[in-house]
Design a protein around this motif. Structure first.
Motif, PDB file in Angstrom:
ATOM      1  N   GLN A  77      43.191  49.848  39.071  1.00  0.00           N
ATOM      2  CA  GLN A  77      42.007  49.134  39.549  1.00  0.00           C
ATOM      3  C   GLN A  77      40.736  49.684  38.893  1.00  0.00           C
ATOM      4  OE1 GLN A  77      42.704  46.658  41.693  1.00  0.00           O
ATOM      5  NE2 GLN A  77      40.621  45.889  41.967  1.00  0.00           N
TER       6      GLN A  77
ATOM      7  N   LYS B 173      43.529  40.870  41.502  1.00  0.00           N
ATOM      8  CA  LYS B 173      42.777  41.226  42.703  1.00  0.00           C
ATOM      9  C   LYS B 173      41.282  41.101  42.461  1.00  0.00           C
ATOM     10  CE  LYS B 173      42.449  44.842  46.227  1.00  0.00           C
ATOM     11  NZ  LYS B 173      42.947  46.188  46.664  1.00  0.00           N
ATOM     12  N   LYS B 174      40.817  41.576  41.309  1.00  0.00           N
ATOM     13  CA  LYS B 174      39.405  41.460  40.971  1.00  0.00           C
ATOM     14  C   LYS B 174      39.008  39.999  40.816  1.00  0.00           C
ATOM     15  CE  LYS B 174      38.588  45.933  38.729  1.00  0.00           C
ATOM     16  NZ  LYS B 174      38.057  46.624  37.516  1.00  0.00           N
ATOM     17  N   SER B 175      39.909  39.207  40.287  1.00  0.00           N
ATOM     18  CA  SER B 175      39.624  37.802  40.060  1.00  0.00           C
ATOM     19  C   SER B 175      39.489  37.038  41.368  1.00  0.00           C
ATOM     20  CB  SER B 175      40.725  37.179  39.201  1.00  0.00           C
ATOM     21  OG  SER B 175      40.397  35.876  38.823  1.00  0.00           O
TER      22      SER B 175
END
Length: 246
Positions: free
Chosen positions: A97, A124-126
């Motif tokens: 991450q 996850k960031k997206s």
């Protein structure tokens, strides 16, 4: 006899960089390559940020770090728009991450497991903020077969590469290897040659990407690596001096 004043750290690093660049040029020209086709990554692990700034002011634009936390701290403190930070050390999946999107290139994708962790981190960031970013990466291959070295075997690389190429947030650009430590760099020439031959095989059998980058060669053997096709050399000691033991 007149005592000469001690050489400054800046002057010492300047001399070292000039010497390394000259040797890169000689090695490239010896095999008919252009010196500018070889990227010099100055390995700044364990070195103070002041050394990085000195090298940057002397024209170095690519720096390599092994440890995620040290690298991120340096990057947060100093990251001009034309500076490229490279992650060249083993990547623990729980750091994915933090690593994704923080480096111009991650050289050490040494398993499918690591690639999957980076893809999940990107997804996850997206979800939090939609993005179409693709992280440039290299696949680390343990050509020598040393138990102490990270990396996938040459035999399993094509199958793993096909799986990683399907990951939407990873941009595979080539291969990386770490050669054994030896007294005579000619001893490890076959390691570098084997990585280049594997790259050529991947171009034929896997395709999809250019496989242009070959990150191989360090302080003791980068001249031989360039002769065998290295496009990136990772040089620390020959620029910054002996590494601080931690």
């Amino acid at each position: 006899m007149i005592n000469q004043p001690p050489i400054s750290q800046e002057a010492l690093i300047a001399e070292n960089i000039a010497r390394v660049r000259a040797r890169i040029a000689e090695s490239a020209q010896r095999v008919g390559r252009a010196p500018q086709d070889v990227t010099l990554v100055a390995v700044s692990k364990t070195k103070p940020l002041d050394y990085v700034k000195i090298a940057y002011n002397l024209g170095i634009r690519d720096f390599g770090e092994n440890r995620v936390q040290e690298a991120l701290e340096k990057r947060a403190a100093f990251c001009p728009s034309d500076l490229h930070w490279h992650m060249i050390g083993h990547l623990q999946t729980n750091k994915a991450q933090k690593v994704f999107g923080s480096f111009s290139c991650i050289h050490s994708i040494d398993s499918l497991h690591v690639a999957e962790a980076l893809q999940r981190a990107a997804e996850k960031k997206s979800q939090a903020a939609p993005m179409d970013m693709r992280q440039p990466v290299l696949l680390q291959v343990n050509v020598s077969g040393e138990a102490s070295k990270e990396g996938m075997t040459p035999e399993e690389t094509p199958a793993i590469a096909r799986q990683i190429l399907a990951f939407s947030h990873l941009d595979v650009q080539g291969l990386m290897t770490v050669a054994p430590l030896v007294d005579d760099p000619e001893t490890v020439r076959p390691v570098f040659r084997s990585l280049r031959q594997l790259r050529d095989r991947l171009r034929d059998e896997v395709g999809d990407v250019s496989w242009d980058q070959l990150s191989m060669g360090m302080t003791d053997d980068y001249a031989v690596a360039i002769e065998e096709g290295a496009t990136i050399v990772r040089v620390g000691r020959a620029i910054f001096g002996e590494r601080v033991k931690q």
